[in-house]
Design a protein around this motif. Sequence first.
Motif, PDB file in Angstrom:
ATOM      1  N   ALA A   1       0.838  -1.200   0.000  1.00  9.09           N
ATOM      2  CA  ALA A   1       0.000   0.000   0.000  1.00  9.09           C
ATOM      3  C   ALA A   1       0.873   1.249   0.000  1.00  9.09           C
ATOM      4  O   ALA A   1       1.744   1.407   0.865  1.00  9.09           O
ATOM      5  CB  ALA A   1      -0.927   0.007   1.215  1.00  9.09           C
ATOM      6  N   ASP A   2       0.651   2.128  -0.972  1.00  9.76           N
ATOM      7  CA  ASP A   2       1.345   3.423  -1.023  1.00  9.76           C
ATOM      8  C   ASP A   2       0.517   4.462  -0.268  1.00  9.76           C
ATOM      9  O   ASP A   2      -0.706   4.530  -0.429  1.00  9.76           O
ATOM     10  CB  ASP A   2       1.516   3.890  -2.470  1.00  9.76           C
ATOM     11  CG  ASP A   2       2.348   2.927  -3.300  1.00  9.76           C
ATOM     12  OD1 ASP A   2       3.130   2.155  -2.704  1.00  9.76           O
ATOM     13  OD2 ASP A   2       2.211   2.945  -4.543  1.00  9.76           O
ATOM     14  N   GLU A   3       1.193   5.257   0.543  1.00  8.19           N
ATOM     15  CA  GLU A   3       0.502   6.328   1.261  1.00  8.19           C
ATOM     16  C   GLU A   3       0.401   7.542   0.338  1.00  8.19           C
ATOM     17  O   GLU A   3       1.416   8.116  -0.052  1.00  8.19           O
ATOM     18  CB  GLU A   3       1.250   6.684   2.544  1.00  8.19           C
ATOM     19  CG  GLU A   3       0.506   7.668   3.423  1.00  8.19           C
ATOM     20  CD  GLU A   3       1.172   7.855   4.772  1.00  8.19           C
ATOM     21  OE1 GLU A   3       0.560   8.492   5.638  1.00  8.19           O
ATOM     22  OE2 GLU A   3       2.309   7.352   4.963  1.00  8.19           O
ATOM     23  N   GLU A   4      -0.822   7.926   0.010  1.00 11.08           N
ATOM     24  CA  GLU A   4      -1.042   8.965  -0.996  1.00 11.08           C
ATOM     25  C   GLU A   4      -1.378  10.299  -0.339  1.00 11.08           C
ATOM     26  O   GLU A   4      -2.181  10.364   0.585  1.00 11.08           O
ATOM     27  CB  GLU A   4      -2.171   8.552  -1.937  1.00 11.08           C
ATOM     28  CG  GLU A   4      -2.276   9.391  -3.181  1.00 11.08           C
ATOM     29  CD  GLU A   4      -3.037   8.672  -4.271  1.00 11.08           C
ATOM     30  OE1 GLU A   4      -2.393   8.198  -5.213  1.00 11.08           O
ATOM     31  OE2 GLU A   4      -4.270   8.574  -4.178  1.00 11.08           O
ATOM     32  N   SER A   5      -0.777  11.365  -0.855  1.00  2.88           N
ATOM     33  CA  SER A   5      -0.990  12.691  -0.285  1.00  2.88           C
ATOM     34  C   SER A   5      -2.084  13.424  -1.050  1.00  2.88           C
ATOM     35  O   SER A   5      -2.302  13.178  -2.243  1.00  2.88           O
ATOM     36  CB  SER A   5       0.300  13.507  -0.346  1.00  2.88           C
ATOM     37  OG  SER A   5       0.648  13.773  -1.699  1.00  2.88           O
ATOM     38  N   PRO A   6      -2.779  14.377  -0.395  1.00  7.67           N
ATOM     39  CA  PRO A   6      -3.787  15.185  -1.093  1.00  7.67           C
ATOM     40  C   PRO A   6      -3.181  15.989  -2.239  1.00  7.67           C
ATOM     41  O   PRO A   6      -3.848  16.245  -3.249  1.00  7.67           O
ATOM     42  CB  PRO A   6      -4.325  16.109   0.005  1.00  7.67           C
ATOM     43  CG  PRO A   6      -4.007  15.418   1.291  1.00  7.67           C
ATOM     44  CD  PRO A   6      -2.719  14.674   1.040  1.00  7.67           C
ATOM     45  N   GLU A   7      -1.915  16.410  -2.092  1.00  6.16           N
ATOM     46  CA  GLU A   7      -1.267  17.183  -3.149  1.00  6.16           C
ATOM     47  C   GLU A   7      -1.150  16.377  -4.434  1.00  6.16           C
ATOM     48  O   GLU A   7      -1.317  16.902  -5.536  1.00  6.16           O
ATOM     49  CB  GLU A   7       0.124  17.640  -2.697  1.00  6.16           C
ATOM     50  CG  GLU A   7       0.121  18.662  -1.566  1.00  6.16           C
ATOM     51  CD  GLU A   7      -0.113  18.014  -0.210  1.00  6.16           C
ATOM     52  OE1 GLU A   7      -0.041  16.765  -0.116  1.00  6.16           O
ATOM     53  OE2 GLU A   7      -0.393  18.756   0.751  1.00  6.16           O
ATOM     54  N   PHE A   8      -0.873  15.082  -4.289  1.00  2.00           N
ATOM     55  CA  PHE A   8      -0.739  14.261  -5.489  1.00  2.00           C
ATOM     56  C   PHE A   8      -2.091  14.094  -6.179  1.00  2.00           C
ATOM     57  O   PHE A   8      -2.170  14.083  -7.403  1.00  2.00           O
ATOM     58  CB  PHE A   8      -0.164  12.895  -5.136  1.00  2.00           C
ATOM     59  CG  PHE A   8       0.016  12.006  -6.341  1.00  2.00           C
ATOM     60  CD1 PHE A   8       1.016  12.263  -7.270  1.00  2.00           C
ATOM     61  CD2 PHE A   8      -0.816  10.914  -6.556  1.00  2.00           C
ATOM     62  CE1 PHE A   8       1.184  11.456  -8.389  1.00  2.00           C
ATOM     63  CE2 PHE A   8      -0.654  10.111  -7.665  1.00  2.00           C
ATOM     64  CZ  PHE A   8       0.348  10.377  -8.580  1.00  2.00           C
ATOM     65  N   LYS A   9      -3.160  13.986  -5.405  1.00  2.94           N
ATOM     66  CA  LYS A   9      -4.482  13.883  -6.018  1.00  2.94           C
ATOM     67  C   LYS A   9      -4.787  15.123  -6.853  1.00  2.94           C
ATOM     68  O   LYS A   9      -5.413  15.047  -7.904  1.00  2.94           O
ATOM     69  CB  LYS A   9      -5.549  13.690  -4.935  1.00  2.94           C
ATOM     70  CG  LYS A   9      -5.506  12.315  -4.277  1.00  2.94           C
ATOM     71  CD  LYS A   9      -6.657  12.131  -3.320  1.00  2.94           C
ATOM     72  CE  LYS A   9      -6.638  10.736  -2.709  1.00  2.94           C
ATOM     73  NZ  LYS A   9      -7.781  10.515  -1.795  1.00  2.94           N
ATOM     74  N   HIS A  10      -4.331  16.280  -6.368  1.00  2.82           N
ATOM     75  CA  HIS A  10      -4.530  17.506  -7.141  1.00  2.82           C
ATOM     76  C   HIS A  10      -3.686  17.481  -8.420  1.00  2.82           C
ATOM     77  O   HIS A  10      -4.137  17.922  -9.488  1.00  2.82           O
ATOM     78  CB  HIS A  10      -4.161  18.725  -6.302  1.00  2.82           C
ATOM     79  CG  HIS A  10      -4.145  19.998  -7.086  1.00  2.82           C
ATOM     80  ND1 HIS A  10      -5.296  20.652  -7.477  1.00  2.82           N
ATOM     81  CD2 HIS A  10      -3.115  20.743  -7.582  1.00  2.82           C
ATOM     82  CE1 HIS A  10      -4.975  21.730  -8.162  1.00  2.82           C
ATOM     83  NE2 HIS A  10      -3.659  21.813  -8.237  1.00  2.82           N
ATOM     84  N   ASP A  11      -2.467  16.933  -8.324  1.00  2.00           N
ATOM     85  CA  ASP A  11      -1.564  16.921  -9.473  1.00  2.00           C
ATOM     86  C   ASP A  11      -2.083  16.058 -10.614  1.00  2.00           C
ATOM     87  O   ASP A  11      -1.711  16.261 -11.763  1.00  2.00           O
ATOM     88  CB  ASP A  11      -0.177  16.423  -9.050  1.00  2.00           C
ATOM     89  CG  ASP A  11       0.580  17.476  -8.253  1.00  2.00           C
ATOM     90  OD1 ASP A  11       0.169  18.649  -8.310  1.00  2.00           O
ATOM     91  OD2 ASP A  11       1.551  17.115  -7.561  1.00  2.00           O
ATOM     92  N   ILE A  12      -2.917  15.057 -10.299  1.00  4.77           N
ATOM     93  CA  ILE A  12      -3.386  14.170 -11.362  1.00  4.77           C
ATOM     94  C   ILE A  12      -4.763  14.579 -11.878  1.00  4.77           C
ATOM     95  O   ILE A  12      -5.398  13.835 -12.624  1.00  4.77           O
ATOM     96  CB  ILE A  12      -3.432  12.694 -10.896  1.00  4.77           C
ATOM     97  CG1 ILE A  12      -4.442  12.509  -9.759  1.00  4.77           C
ATOM     98  CG2 ILE A  12      -2.052  12.215 -10.494  1.00  4.77           C
ATOM     99  CD1 ILE A  12      -4.608  11.055  -9.343  1.00  4.77           C
TER     100      ILE A  12
END
Length: 362
Positions: A148-159
């Motif tokens: 499991a990769d820990e995903e940041s809110p910033e990355f969700k915005h980047d995609i």
Amino acid sequence: MVRVKWMFVEAMKATISRKWCALSIFLFLGMCATLYFLLRNTSEDRAIGSGPLTKKNAYFVPMKINGFSSGNIPYFTVNIENQTVVAKVDLGYEGHIALSSDVIGALTAKKLIKRSSSYGLRGKVREFDVYELEKIHTETMSFYPVLADEESPEFKHDISLGEEGKIPEGDFGRVGWRLFQSFNLLVDYENSTFALCDSLETLKKRGYPVDCFSETPLLLDRGLIEFEAQTGTGILRCVLDSGATWNLLNRDLDDSCNSHIIFTQDNIDQHPILNPENKSLLVFDPQDIQDVPVFNLGGKEFGPITFNRIKSPMAIDAILGMEFFEDTLIFIDFSNRKIYFFEYPEKEGTPVLEQPSAGAVS
């Protein structure tokens, strides 16, 4: 003498009563135990473990799609320990599963494995922790162990692509193609189903038109699900990505304006996909659309294909997103490194869906 006889009869009655009581308790406990094991076995039969699925046995395990996000990305529910997570099916993501910090923080049976990094279409590098989970399961399938990769809110915005205020809301997890790599994967948009399946033979027995499938080599050398399409101007190397709302074209087919993805020998050794000289570049205009009239896969014509044109530092020619999945049945044969396509027949009276105002890319 009569009193003694009466006492003897009463003692016998008490003994018989105790025996019946003990026997009743024993029978009751036995029925409870039997019921428990029957219910447990029934529950376990509903979720098939990843272990029993082998090349020796035919299998077809459907994973029903529960719905689609506002960016038209499919999702289903995943159970992890005592949590239920809504997870997008993102075949453009090279991983097992990506979860938010809140979800990972609430898990007890997890083990920190490493620190890793990746980047998206904007070329921004992100770092994240990777954990090993004992098991995750859907309604019909269990996977174990899982990274499991820990995903940041910033990355969700980047995609996300589109206007800032129209970025799709919701705390979704993501499952990537590596979760399915030990099996073969059928993507059947028409029936809102992803299914694990061992072979074309099994698909044929279930009524799928395998004799009409077109076949191309499956390319996994860059950590992406890729294949080559023949166009009127040459070969187009495409990424298959259910985490992308639209079909995206990152290459000028006339080769007149491709400097953003041209690599020198120095920087290609550093990043086989990302051009560091154009880091953070992303040009996207939803009105900039190009039709590719010839789009041949395995000797069969699937064109014309409509693309949104972009400029990204990623050395990717094109991405086929949910616009392509809506029209195409896809079978990914990981074991034999092949990918099969079948264009759904057009249905009369099918309404034209309005294009979403904001989208996503993985």
